[in-house]
Design a protein around this motif. Structure first.
Motif, PDB file in Angstrom:
ATOM      1  N   ASN A 111       0.822  -1.206   0.000  1.00 15.33           N
ATOM      2  CA  ASN A 111       0.000   0.000   0.000  1.00 15.33           C
ATOM      3  C   ASN A 111       0.862   1.265   0.000  1.00 15.33           C
ATOM      4  OD1 ASN A 111       0.782   0.562   2.751  1.00 15.33           O
ATOM      5  ND2 ASN A 111      -0.737  -0.943   3.416  1.00 15.33           N
ATOM      6  N   GLU A 112       0.227   2.389  -0.268  1.00 21.57           N
ATOM      7  CA  GLU A 112       0.938   3.668  -0.418  1.00 21.57           C
ATOM      8  C   GLU A 112       1.602   4.109   0.884  1.00 21.57           C
ATOM      9  OE1 GLU A 112      -0.169   8.300  -1.494  1.00 21.57           O
ATOM     10  OE2 GLU A 112      -1.283   6.689  -2.481  1.00 21.57           O
ATOM     11  N   GLY A 113       0.945   3.855   2.024  1.00 18.57           N
ATOM     12  CA  GLY A 113       1.534   4.227   3.307  1.00 18.57           C
ATOM     13  C   GLY A 113       2.844   3.513   3.557  1.00 18.57           C
ATOM     14  N   SER A 114       2.914   2.243   3.211  1.00 18.67           N
ATOM     15  CA  SER A 114       4.157   1.490   3.372  1.00 18.67           C
ATOM     16  C   SER A 114       5.248   2.015   2.448  1.00 18.67           C
ATOM     17  CB  SER A 114       3.910   0.005   3.091  1.00 18.67           C
ATOM     18  OG  SER A 114       2.955  -0.537   3.982  1.00 18.67           O
ATOM     19  N   LEU A 115       4.859   2.365   1.210  1.00 20.80           N
ATOM     20  CA  LEU A 115       5.843   2.913   0.262  1.00 20.80           C
ATOM     21  C   LEU A 115       6.368   4.264   0.728  1.00 20.80           C
ATOM     22  CD1 LEU A 115       4.176   2.003  -3.172  1.00 20.80           C
ATOM     23  CD2 LEU A 115       6.047   0.825  -2.000  1.00 20.80           C
ATOM     24  N   LYS A 116       5.501   5.093   1.307  1.00 20.81           N
ATOM     25  CA  LYS A 116       5.955   6.385   1.843  1.00 20.81           C
ATOM     26  C   LYS A 116       6.937   6.181   2.981  1.00 20.81           C
ATOM     27  CE  LYS A 116       1.978   9.283   0.661  1.00 20.81           C
ATOM     28  NZ  LYS A 116       0.865  10.115   1.201  1.00 20.81           N
ATOM     29  N   LEU A 117       6.658   5.191   3.823  1.00 18.66           N
ATOM     30  CA  LEU A 117       7.555   4.900   4.935  1.00 18.66           C
ATOM     31  C   LEU A 117       8.915   4.428   4.435  1.00 18.66           C
ATOM     32  CD1 LEU A 117       7.643   4.840   8.012  1.00 18.66           C
ATOM     33  CD2 LEU A 117       6.845   2.491   7.935  1.00 18.66           C
ATOM     34  N   ILE A 118       8.914   3.581   3.419  1.00 23.80           N
ATOM     35  CA  ILE A 118      10.174   3.113   2.818  1.00 23.80           C
ATOM     36  C   ILE A 118      10.918   4.283   2.190  1.00 23.80           C
ATOM     37  CG2 ILE A 118      11.137   1.689   0.975  1.00 23.80           C
ATOM     38  CD1 ILE A 118       8.881  -0.306   1.502  1.00 23.80           C
ATOM     39  N   GLY A 119      10.178   5.167   1.512  1.00 27.18           N
ATOM     40  CA  GLY A 119      10.793   6.318   0.877  1.00 27.18           C
ATOM     41  C   GLY A 119      11.462   7.252   1.874  1.00 27.18           C
ATOM     42  N   ARG A 120      10.832   7.463   3.010  1.00 25.79           N
ATOM     43  CA  ARG A 120      11.443   8.330   4.023  1.00 25.79           C
ATOM     44  C   ARG A 120      12.666   7.674   4.642  1.00 25.79           C
ATOM     45  NH1 ARG A 120       7.985  11.706   8.132  1.00 25.79           N
ATOM     46  NH2 ARG A 120      10.103  12.472   8.312  1.00 25.79           N
ATOM     47  N   ALA A 121      12.612   6.370   4.809  1.00 21.94           N
ATOM     48  CA  ALA A 121      13.772   5.661   5.356  1.00 21.94           C
ATOM     49  C   ALA A 121      14.950   5.692   4.396  1.00 21.94           C
ATOM     50  CB  ALA A 121      13.394   4.218   5.681  1.00 21.94           C
ATOM     51  N   ALA A 122      14.689   5.793   3.088  1.00 23.05           N
ATOM     52  CA  ALA A 122      15.764   5.829   2.090  1.00 23.05           C
ATOM     53  C   ALA A 122      16.519   7.146   2.111  1.00 23.05           C
ATOM     54  CB  ALA A 122      15.185   5.582   0.703  1.00 23.05           C
ATOM     55  N   GLU A 123      15.928   8.211   2.672  1.00 24.20           N
ATOM     56  CA  GLU A 123      16.589   9.518   2.809  1.00 24.20           C
ATOM     57  C   GLU A 123      17.084  10.052   1.469  1.00 24.20           C
ATOM     58  OE1 GLU A 123      19.626   8.976   5.719  1.00 24.20           O
ATOM     59  OE2 GLU A 123      18.219   8.964   7.397  1.00 24.20           O
ATOM     60  N   GLY A 124      16.249   9.946   0.437  1.00 21.27           N
ATOM     61  CA  GLY A 124      16.583  10.528  -0.851  1.00 21.27           C
ATOM     62  C   GLY A 124      17.446   9.675  -1.745  1.00 21.27           C
ATOM     63  N   SER A 125      17.849   8.490  -1.309  1.00 22.31           N
ATOM     64  CA  SER A 125      18.696   7.608  -2.104  1.00 22.31           C
ATOM     65  C   SER A 125      17.834   6.597  -2.841  1.00 22.31           C
ATOM     66  CB  SER A 125      19.701   6.880  -1.203  1.00 22.31           C
ATOM     67  OG  SER A 125      20.382   5.866  -1.911  1.00 22.31           O
ATOM     68  N   ALA A 126      17.885   6.649  -4.183  1.00 22.23           N
ATOM     69  CA  ALA A 126      17.087   5.719  -4.980  1.00 22.23           C
ATOM     70  C   ALA A 126      17.537   4.279  -4.757  1.00 22.23           C
ATOM     71  CB  ALA A 126      17.194   6.085  -6.464  1.00 22.23           C
ATOM     72  N   ARG A 127      18.837   4.064  -4.647  1.00 30.15           N
ATOM     73  CA  ARG A 127      19.338   2.703  -4.437  1.00 30.15           C
ATOM     74  C   ARG A 127      18.882   2.157  -3.095  1.00 30.15           C
ATOM     75  NH1 ARG A 127      24.989   3.135  -5.258  1.00 30.15           N
ATOM     76  NH2 ARG A 127      25.246   3.675  -3.059  1.00 30.15           N
ATOM     77  N   ASP A 128      18.947   2.975  -2.035  1.00 34.37           N
ATOM     78  CA  ASP A 128      18.478   2.529  -0.727  1.00 34.37           C
ATOM     79  C   ASP A 128      16.991   2.229  -0.751  1.00 34.37           C
ATOM     80  OD1 ASP A 128      21.056   2.982  -0.008  1.00 34.37           O
ATOM     81  OD2 ASP A 128      20.642   4.474   1.539  1.00 34.37           O
ATOM     82  N   GLY A 129      16.222   3.078  -1.454  1.00 32.43           N
ATOM     83  CA  GLY A 129      14.790   2.862  -1.528  1.00 32.43           C
ATOM     84  C   GLY A 129      14.453   1.546  -2.216  1.00 32.43           C
ATOM     85  N   LEU A 130      15.141   1.244  -3.316  1.00 31.92           N
ATOM     86  CA  LEU A 130      14.882  -0.014  -4.023  1.00 31.92           C
ATOM     87  C   LEU A 130      15.347  -1.219  -3.221  1.00 31.92           C
ATOM     88  CD1 LEU A 130      15.834   1.027  -7.677  1.00 31.92           C
ATOM     89  CD2 LEU A 130      13.547   0.647  -6.740  1.00 31.92           C
TER      90      LEU A 130
END
Length: 510
Positions: free
Chosen positions: A263-282
């Motif tokens: 869901n979108e809430g989980s993706l937002k949480l992952i995105g914030r944890a990545a701190e702007g890094s696309a590689r970390d987010g993936l």
């Protein structure tokens, strides 16, 4: 002798063959997973057998991680780098192409990928186009080899492991030779800030005036460590971190292509944890997809547990104990969390996040929930912020910054954390420096007012005595007064007021 050499040759040839099919292994096999990124056209090679996420594997049984599978293959795929792409497009179309590029930015924003795309653009050649361009209408003659880092004219060097002048001399000795097949000979040096001083000095002259067929592309995460003499010879591009909107777009697209349900809430949480890094987010999304496979209860709380964010409720308890001065409970909470496996440095970091969030809510009155904390913890923080002020929160923040260094450098981090909690608990209820100064100023002003009042009263009395003495001196020298005093010898006039009293008595007697 010849027989021995012949047998050795046969053995070596057989060792290179696959025992299953007799095919020779090649380190440069085509990567079928890097044919698309976020384009609208979907490649049939992406998931040829329509497998589920847990069954999707590359040939040979090796799974390709999402960070490699969805590596950008053209400049349009670089999210958040529109300014850089526009500059490069104008430079290539006008022929104003620099001979050296410096790519900077934090981890995982696409520095190495951009370097390979630049190399691909400089050496682009197809059946229709034979000039440098960043618009790839089709895959060129050299594109595949360059993007897989196996082209003979595009050399990548890791400066973190090859830092000396000897490594730079290899480059300097080879630049005078012409290219083998491509238009330019390109040197990509990653983590260039790791080069030694002598290695940088060895590059200066060549970097300033390289041969026409040579281009340099540098990438670094710490550009401040690169000498200014090197920076001044390069065209610099600062790659931006992905904001929350772009990160959500990336994660949503990859999730859809992978056939996962997050869901979108989980993706937002992952995105914030990545701190702007696309590689970390993936990479985090890769874990989340694996966790969600076969898990019907997968939701935001599951992602929070995966990221290690489930202990914020206890961190809030720790803050509450410290702010109310309950030191014994605070020490017990610290001990219990450490026994459960929490690192003292992580506890300090989490405590700092709570204080920061509370201060932010205090000064902005923002009602948006923090996905890291969750709705329950946010409700508690909003309640606690009403019991304190910004001055005390700011003082606690300064103590947290100092405590972070103390805990990391201490011989026993757990003891250092306990001492920090004790210090914060005792200081939390003490007045701030501003309040102390104001109190001292108020006391000083009050004391000065009292002193001025006493001085003023004393001065009035002294002036009155002087005035009375002058009047009495004048009265005593008057003959009429002497005559009156002869009639009332028992009366002694000591002051003007006393004389007035005597006069009043005389009138009553008459």
């Amino acid at each position: 002798m010849y027989l021995i050499f012949y047998l050795c040759e046969v053995i070596l040839d057989q060792s290179n063959e696959d025992i299953n099919g007799g095919e020779v292994f090649s380190p440069t096999v085509e990567d079928n997973n890097q044919d698309t990124f976020l384009g609208s056209e979907k490649s049939p090679k992406k998931n040829p057998e329509n497998l589920s996420p847990n069954g999707l594997k590359a040939k040979g049984g090796q799974y390709k991680v999402l960070a490699r599978k969805y590596r950008p293959q053209k400049f349009e795929d670089l999210l958040g780098q529109e300014t850089m792409v526009q500059i490069l497009r104008n430079a290539f179309s006008s022929g104003r192409i620099a001979h050296a590029f410096m790519l900077t930015g934090v981890r995982g924003v696409g520095k190495t990928t951009t370097a390979r795309l630049l190399a691909r653009s400089l050496n682009y050649k197809s059946s229709e186009v034979d000039e440098p361009t960043i618009d790839f209408s089709e895959s060129g003659d050299h594109c595949q080899e360059i993007m897989e880092s196996r082209h003979i004219d595009v050399m990548e060097m890791d400066a973190a492991s090859r830092t000396g002048i000897a490594d730079i001399r290899e480059i300097l000795d080879s630049i005078n030779y012409s290219t083998s097949s491509a238009r330019y000979k390109i040197y990509i040096i990653d983590e260039v800030h790791m080069l030694s001083k002598s290695a940088f000095n060895g590059l200066l002259k060549t970097l300033e005036e390289p041969p026409e067929h040579v281009k340099f592309i540098f990438a670094t995460t710490e550009v401040h460590k690169v000498p200014l003499t090197i920076l001044s010879r390069c065209q610099r591009f600062d790659l931006r971190q992905l904001n929350e909107e772009l990160m959500l777009k990336l994660l949503s697209k990859v999730t859809e292509d992978e056939g996962a349900k997050i869901n979108e809430g989980s993706l937002k949480l992952i995105g914030r944890a990545a701190e702007g890094s696309a590689r970390d987010g993936l990479s985090l999304l890769d874990q989340a997809i694996t966790l969600s496979t076969g898990n019907e209860d997968f939701d935001v709380s599951s992602v929070r547990d995966m990221l290690g964010l489930s202990d914020h409720a206890r961190i809030i308890d720790l803050y509450n104990f410290i702010s109310t001065g309950e030191i014994d409970k605070a020490l017990w909470e610290i001990k219990d969390q450490i026994e459960l496996g929490a690192e003292p440095s992580v506890i300090i970091l989490s405590l700092g996040e709570i204080i920061h969030e509370m201060t932010r809510l205090k000064v902005t009155n923002d009602d948006n929930d923090n996905l890291f904390l969750g709705p329950e913890n946010m409700a508690r923080i909003k309640e606690l912020k009403e019991k304190t002020d910004v001055k005390r929160l700011t003082r606690l923040w300064q103590m947290i910054l100092k405590a972070d260094q103390e805990v990391k450098s201490s011989f026993k981090p757990s003891s250092a954390l306990e001492m920090v909690a004790i210090r914060m608990a005792y200081i939390s209820n003490l007045p701030t420096p501003d309040e102390i100064i104001k109190s001292l100023d108020d006391d000083e002003i009050s004391e000065k007012k009292n002193l001025d009042a006493k001085t003023s009263q004393k001065s009035i009395e002294e002036e009155k005595d002087i005035r009375d003495d002058k009047i009495m001196s004048k009265i005593n020298s008057d003959p009429r007064v002497k005559k009156i005093m002869e009639h009332f010898p028992e009366t002694e006039v000591k002051s003007f007021n006393n004389m007035e009293d005597s006069k009043s008595e005389s009138n009553e007697t008459e």
